[in-house]
Write an enzyme that holds these catalytic residues in place. Structure first.
Site, short mmCIF file in Angstrom:
data_model
loop_
_atom_site.label_atom_id
_atom_site.label_comp_id
_atom_site.label_asym_id
_atom_site.label_seq_id
_atom_site.Cartn_x
_atom_site.Cartn_y
_atom_site.Cartn_z
N ARG A 157 -6.06 -11.81 5.05
CA ARG A 157 -6.58 -10.55 5.58
C ARG A 157 -7.98 -10.25 5.01
NH1 ARG A 157 -4.87 -5.73 8.46
NH2 ARG A 157 -2.89 -6.69 9.02
N GLU A 195 -3.62 2.63 6.09
CA GLU A 195 -4.58 1.86 5.30
C GLU A 195 -6.05 2.05 5.68
OE1 GLU A 195 -2.52 -2.32 4.44
OE2 GLU A 195 -2.21 -1.59 6.46
#
Ligand code: FES
Ligand code: FES
Lengths: 159, 775
Positions: free
Chosen positions: B311, B728
């Site tokens: 990621r 997030e």
């Protein structure tokens, strides 16, 4: 080590418990009196999650021994509401969404109530520094401050 | 409709009265036992001899277990089966659990756990990136590399080049409620576990393995956590398994909670990174090619490090169209806590590196960094919304990420313009420059940073969710789904969905604890996916029941089923109006099933993580922030003066909860990059293991002025009521605070302030000296 017999007043009610002389007031409240509103966030006086008042003074209950409560007046988050009626501070915290996971909330309410009793008209800076010992990992504090400032204003108008 | 409303957190009243129960608040019988780990004192080696005599004879101790005493699996890893719960004889970090104490009280267990006498054969620990590279200790066979075009040639051919290396620190989660679990033995060897976890199914799985029973023999329940932030995705396994094993052994309820020091010493944290970059660009600042070298210290076990590092690679573009790009990622194995999930899951580390590049380019050209950022943005959404100020020329190149995904929903042109205007950026930037020209000691800085964050689990199969909904004959609704509540307001948002589907008030909907016996095979509540996935699953379950009720009632009234409406607490069939309760009672009497499961899987996602190509994300969430700071150049001390944020939550399900997420995430992100410093000593011991030495933002650190607004635009993808995930993405808005500090430092000299993160006062001060000396 033999246990100590402690008689104290919690939220206006006289209570008794037996505790290990090394046991903290926080553990006594949680484990002996089933008052689990005060939380352990650190156990070292650095997070404020365990805040209660002892004879009106704001303390970290993780730094007070259970035995020290003898003959004192202890106030915890459980005693802030009047039965089913929430204290204005509690109402404002709900209204302002000033909590997320909520585990800091009891300590912050106890600390704030203690502040407003001392100083009904705090500046924003005073609130921020008063609450600097109450950590919250979720909210970023903004809504907490706003809820406190608004409650203070309301309480002043009401008195 | 209950959606798109600012309703308080579902348990708000319980929270303010101190009656909301967390795992450690659950009443236990007086015979309950308490657990603590005896921990390793060294970072790497073998256990030569272990004398646990004193531990066993300490007051209150009931049992002491070592690896050999465990009846079945000794593994608490979420993935690679490389994480023994109790040391198998080898030791991999300071703090690693070696033996387990079972005692009559928490204090007795902790005291006894310090009494173990362990002799080690010490080996040299691998602590630094250099150590790990030299010893070639890593996860996966070698680095992962994702490429788009030929970055090296593009950089060489560019008019200008900047390069640098940048250290990015890790972060302790500091959920205010530490890890905790409680197990109650049941009849026939079954086990009920309460665990403060974001991933009940994994707890169930690991406990079943440890007890040697099928998953159906274990039930895991979690009503709420006192914060999670990723730290309770896998790190709760050891506590839950310990409790279950000890409960099986003793036949008594067993509880384990880490005190704060144990929690910080034992559990994993955010991955720290070192990222080197080279970027080629033209005289306007338009990027031709970028190359990143990412090194991350993953700690001793694999845990979730591979998808985290992936990621980070996947966010190396952030909001910018990179015509050519190369990202090389090394996942290094070191003798430290096993780094784990943390809000953003590697995304923030990848993102801050490209923001650093943009900042460096702007400094090199003497341009306003906002201008350079906008110039490199992806092209705007095809339908033109959010396009104001957009650079159409970008649309000529193909608008794809370095991993080949087309960016179709780009909102940042419009958001940037709106935020620059609402925050009065141009005027304030001029004021900052003026201030700095006339003040030597206090320097100010201001910076803008955008966020584009990919939403979906990159492990594609995880993008699924289930729900279970019952309507009782009195019209009350029982709601259950696989998501967990850690303060983010997920339960309330999902309840709003259920109430909306049935056209009833929220007071009719009972929110219940997450329970593996009700909804099986769930994914972790992570990757911001909670309301996207569970909201859809609940919608499906509610719609099934609604259709059954509608067809029964339509038949009863000989009406067309399509005319039956559920609204305002009523069910309306032509002229007839039933209350929802009446409709439920009628349906029950008509033998209609009023219970249904719902299931959802995210469409469109398809991803090959080895090739680095495909569509790992269903959509992107966007955000933009501007932070202004003041720095005392004599000490490096600093303050955030003002923050302005505009964040994209799609059509928000609950604006109050979403704004709360944005504010909290920004402050947490700013904390990561400023005051939160993790320090390990030369022996590998973590020296910052309590709030006395590890500084998360306090109330007094919050920005003096804090303006947060939501960007009002529907998600073009078909998500639950067109909302977007919000857990997030706003974390990375904190990058603007870091860049603002860098901007303030740059007022102290001509060279580029190569500021490392976290920008503690010491770090700021040291960087000021370098800039002053022209280094
Ligand atoms: S638990 Fe008492 S201050 Fe943190
Ligand atoms: S609301 Fe979670 S710590 Fe404050």
């Amino acid at each position: 080590m033999s246990n100590i017999h402690v008689t104290t007043t919690v939220n206006g009610d006289e209570v008794e418990f037996l505790c290990d002389p090394r046991e903290t007031l926080l553990d006594a409240l949680r484990d002996k009196l089933n008052l689990t509103g005060a939380k352990e966030g650190c156990g070292t006086g650095d997070c404020g999650a365990c805040s209660v008042t002892m004879d009106g003074r704001l303390v970290c209950s993780c730094l007070v021994l259970g035995a020290e409560a003898e003959g004192k007046q202890i106030a915890t988050v459980e005693g802030i509401a009047d039965g089913e009626t929430l204290h204005p501070l509690q109402q404002k915290f709900i209204e302002y969404a000033a909590l997320q996971c909520g585990i800091c909330t009891p300590g912050i309410l106890v600390a704030t109530k203690a502040l407003l009793e001392k100083n009904p008209d705090p500046t924003e800076t005073e609130v921020r520094y008063w609450l600097a010992g109450n950590l919250c990992r979720c909210t970023g504090y903004d809504k907490i401050i706003r809820a406190v400032m608004d409650t203070a204003a309301d309480l002043r108008r009401a008195s | 409709m209950s959606v798109a409303k600012s309703l308080p957190h579902d348990a708000a009243r319980l929270h303010v009265t101190g009656t909301a129960r967390y795992v450690d608040d659950i009443p236990t019988p007086a015979n309950a036992l308490h657990l603590a780990f005896g921990k390793s004192a060294i970072a790497r080696g073998q256990i030569d001899a272990m004398n646990l005599h004193e531990v066993k004879s300490a007051p209150g101790v009931v049992a002491v277990l070592v690896a050999g005493d465990l009846p079945f699996a000794n593994d608490v890893s979420p993935s690679a089966h490389d994480e023994p719960m109790l040391s198998d004889g080898s030791v991999h970090y300071v703090g690693q659990p070696i033996f387990l104490v079972v005692a009559t009280s928490h204090l007795a267990a902790r005291k006894a756990a310090t009494l173990g006498q362990i002799k080690y054969i010490e080996e040299t620990p691998i602590l630094t990136i250099e150590d790990a590279l030299a010893a070639d200790t890593r996860f996966e066979e070698g680095p992962r590399i994702y490429e788009k075009g030929d970055a090296e040639t593009a950089i060489k051919g560019a008019a200008r080049v900047v390069e640098g290396t940048f250290e990015i620190g890790g972060q302790e989660h500091f959920y205010l409620e530490g890890q905790a679990a409680l197990a109650f033995p049941q009849e026939g060897g079954d086990m009920l576990v309460h665990s403060s976890t974001q991933h009940p199914t994994e707890i169930q799985h690991k406990v079943a393995e440890a007890l040697g029973v099928p998953m159906h023999g274990v039930r895991v329940e979690i009503r709420r956590m006192g914060g999670g932030f990723g730290g309770k995705e896998s790190q709760g396994n050891a506590l839950a398994v310990s409790c279950a094993v000890a409960a099986r052994l003793t036949g008594k309820p067993c509880k384990m909670r880490y005190d704060r020091d144990d929690d910080m010493i034992i559990t994993g944290k955010r991955h720290d990174f070192r990222i080197s970059y080279r970027a080629g660009f033209d005289e306007n600042g338009r990027i031709a090619g970028v190359s990143f070298m990412q090194y991350t210290r993953c700690g001793w076990a694999q845990d979730l490090s591979l998808p985290v590092a992936d990621r980070a690679m996947l966010h190396s573009d952030n909001a910018y169209l990179l015509p050519a790009c190369r990202i090389e990622s090394h996942r290094l194995k070191t003798n430290m806590q096993s780094a784990t999930a943390y809000r953003g899951f590697g995304g923030p580390q990848g993102m801050i590196a490209i923001e650093r590049v943009l900042d460096h380019i702007a400094h090199d050209l003497g341009k306003d960094p906002v201008e350079v950022r906008c110039l490199n943005y992806y092209a705007a959404r095809a339908d033109g919304s959010g396009a104001s100020g957009g650079d159409i020329s970008n649309q000529n190149e193909n608008n794809t990420t370095p991993y080949g995904m087309a960016v179709e929903d780009f909102e940042l042109h419009g958001m940037t313009a709106a935020l620059l205007a609402s925050s009065d950026y141009a005027v304030r930037r001029a004021a900052v420059a003026e201030w700095n020209a006339s003040h030597d000691t206090i320097k100010k800085g201001i910076a803008f940073s955008p966020v584009k964050f990919g939403i979906s689990f990159t492990l594609t199969f995880l993008n699924q969710a289930g729900a279970l909904v019952h309507v009782y004959q009195d019209g009350s609704v029982h709601l259950n789904h696989g998501g967990t509540e850690m303060g983010q307001g997920l339960f309330q948002k999902v309840a709003q969905v259920a109430a909306s589907r049935f056209g009833i008030g929220l007071d009719t909907v009972k929110i219940t604890a997450t329970d593996t016996a009700k909804v099986p095979n769930t994914s972790a509540t992570a990757a911001s996916s909670g309301s996207d996935l569970n909201g859809m699953a609940v919608k499906a379950a509610c719609d099934t029941i609604r259709e059954r009720m509608a067809s029964y009632l339509a038949e009863l009234h000989q009406a067309d089923v399509r005319t039956v409406r559920f609204a305002d607490g009523n069910v309306i069939i032509g002229e007839t109006v039933y209350s929802f309760a009446e409709a439920a009672a009628l349906s029950y009497q008509g033998r209609v099933s009023l219970s249904a499961t719902g299931f959802y899987k995210t469409p469109k996602v398809e991803w090959d993580r080895i090739k680095g190509h495909g569509r790992p994300f269903f959509y992107f969430a966007y955000g933009a922030s501007i932070t202004e700071v003041a720095v005392d150049t004599l000490t490096g001390e600093n303050r955030i003066l003002r923050t302005d944020i505009l964040h994209d939550a799609g059509a928000s399900l609950n604006p109050d909860l979403d704004i709360g997420q944005v504010e909290g995430a920004y402050v947490q992100g700013a904390g990561w990059l400023t005051t939160e410093e993790l320090v390990w000593d030369e022996a590998g011991a973590l020296r910052t293991h309590a709030p006395s030495t590890y500084k998360i933002p306090a109330c007094s650190d919050r920005p003096d002025i804090f303006n947060v607004a939501l960007w009002d635009a529907e998600n073009p993808e078909d998500t639950i009521y067109r909302s977007k995930a919000v857990g997030e993405p706003p974390f990375m808005l904190g990058i603007s605070a870091f860049l603002a500090l860098s901007d303030a430092i740059s007022a102290c000299g001509d060279s580029y302030p190569a500021l490392d993160a976290p920008a503690t006062s010491e770090q700021v001060w040291a960087t000021i000296q370098k800039v002053r000396n022209g280094i």
